[in-house]
Design an enzyme around this catalytic site. Structure first.
Site, PDB file in Angstrom:
ATOM      1  N   CYS A 119       0.818  -1.214   0.000  1.00  0.00           N
ATOM      2  CA  CYS A 119       0.000   0.000   0.000  1.00  0.00           C
ATOM      3  C   CYS A 119       0.857   1.273   0.000  1.00  0.00           C
ATOM      4  O   CYS A 119       2.023   1.256  -0.401  1.00  0.00           O
ATOM      5  CB  CYS A 119      -0.984  -0.011   1.167  1.00  0.00           C
ATOM      6  SG  CYS A 119      -2.359   1.146   0.947  1.00  0.00           S
ATOM      7  N   ASP A 188      -3.252   1.827   9.911  1.00  0.00           N
ATOM      8  CA  ASP A 188      -4.465   2.645   9.994  1.00  0.00           C
ATOM      9  C   ASP A 188      -4.914   2.747  11.434  1.00  0.00           C
ATOM     10  O   ASP A 188      -5.438   3.766  11.866  1.00  0.00           O
ATOM     11  CB  ASP A 188      -5.568   2.070   9.109  1.00  0.00           C
ATOM     12  CG  ASP A 188      -5.255   2.320   7.639  1.00  0.00           C
ATOM     13  OD1 ASP A 188      -4.591   1.467   7.021  1.00  0.00           O
ATOM     14  OD2 ASP A 188      -5.626   3.394   7.143  1.00  0.00           O
TER      15      ASP A 188
END
Ligand code: RI2
Length: 303
Positions: A119, A188
């Protein structure tokens, strides 16, 4: 989804409040009404992204400051300036953290080594640029990261870093993991027991890294800690539109149910280092609560 990366999302939320605060001030007849107006805006912002925790932490930092001022009877003008000061203070913290995390990560990465990432994390890019720039990292594998291809952003930003950047499909992560020394990912959210919530695909990569005896490093600012989540499964995982995966009529492929979780949960026991701007955590069960406390994310009631 035009704003990606937990830190950037938090900055965007704080900037949104800063830009709207003048209007709230004008329509509010009292400090109570002003406070209610700011809280209404916080609520709208909180509902935009259910999983990433930097935004809720940024907003609760702001709200705690406001609450303290309101309790001592602050005027509407004073509350307005508290919003401004608290937002800027948190934005400053967000801006300074990646460099600190990069400095703390360097000694944990073997000299001349190969890393693999998944990512796009602005913090991971900061770590890798620093490590590539001084020759610590020689090669970096970057997964493309389906379905939204955030790996392209990572590859672009690592271009010219000094390391060889190799762009691979997510499915090839297993093939290349054996050539890597370390998996480096962002976060996250991190639960209080050290479980990591990060872009979907992180968990299988971390499990494989451990299976092959590789190190796993998570680069995460303290405000990624979800203080209300005892473990990773307490964190709500956002499911995004099936169209991100298959943009055509699903009838073309037999009308399956298309599942698109945006994140997954990596157990803390698979992680060797959580590098925050405050310290490197190697024993998550005790280290993560300690960092949360140091960062002022826990209220006195939380102990
Ligand atoms: P920074 C991203 O999610 C990735 O999962 C990344 O690891 C994480 O945010 C943290 O990013 P999304 O925003 O805050 O693409 O380190 O859904 O930039």
């Amino acid at each position: 989804m035009r704003i990606r990366g937990a830190g950037r999302i938090a900055v965007a939320g704080l900037e949104a409040i800063r830009s709207g605060v003048g209007e709230i001030y004008q329509v509010s007849g009292s400090s109570e009404a002003f406070l209610a107006g700011v809280r209404e805006t916080e609520k709208v912002l909180l509902e935009t992204r259910p999983t990433a925790v930097a935004l809720p932490n940024a907003l609760s930092f702001l709200d705690n400051n406001l609450d303290r001022e309101a309790r001592r009877g602050a005027s509407k003008d004073e509350l307005r300036s508290t919003v401004e000061k608290a937002a800027l203070e948190f934005i400053r913290r967000i801006g300074e953290s990646p460099e600190r995390i990069a400095n703390l990560s360097l000694p944990l990465i073997p000299k001349g080594s190969t890393a693999i990432t998944h990512c796009h994390s602005s913090v991971v890019v900061a770590v890798m640029k620093k490590a590539a720039g001084n020759g610590t990292l020689s090669t970096i594998y970057v997964t493309e990261t389906r379905p939204l291809y955030q790996g392209r952003i990572t590859a672009t930003q690592l271009g010219g870093s000094g390391a060889f950047v190799k762009f691979i499909t997510d499915s090839a992560a297993g093939f290349y993991m054996s050539r890597a020394d370390i998996l480096v990912v962002g976060a996250d959210a991190i639960a209080m027991n050290g479980d990591l919530v990060n872009k979907v695909g992180t968990f299988p990569m971390a499990a494989l890294a451990k299976q092959l005896g590789k190190k796993v490093l998570v680069a995460a600012e303290s405000y990624k800690i979800a203080t209300k989540a005892a473990m990773g499964t307490d964190i709500l995982i956002e499911f995004r539109s099936p169209r991100e995966i298959y943009g055509q009529d699903p009838a073309n492929i037999g009308n399956p149910e298309i599942l698109n979780p945006a994140f997954d949960v990596t157990p803390g026991r698979l992680i060797d280092f959580v590098v925050t701007e405050l310290e490197v955590v190697t024993e998550p069960e005790v280290g993560i609560p300690r960092v949360a406390k140091k960062a002022g994310l826990l209220s006195d009631d939380d102990g």
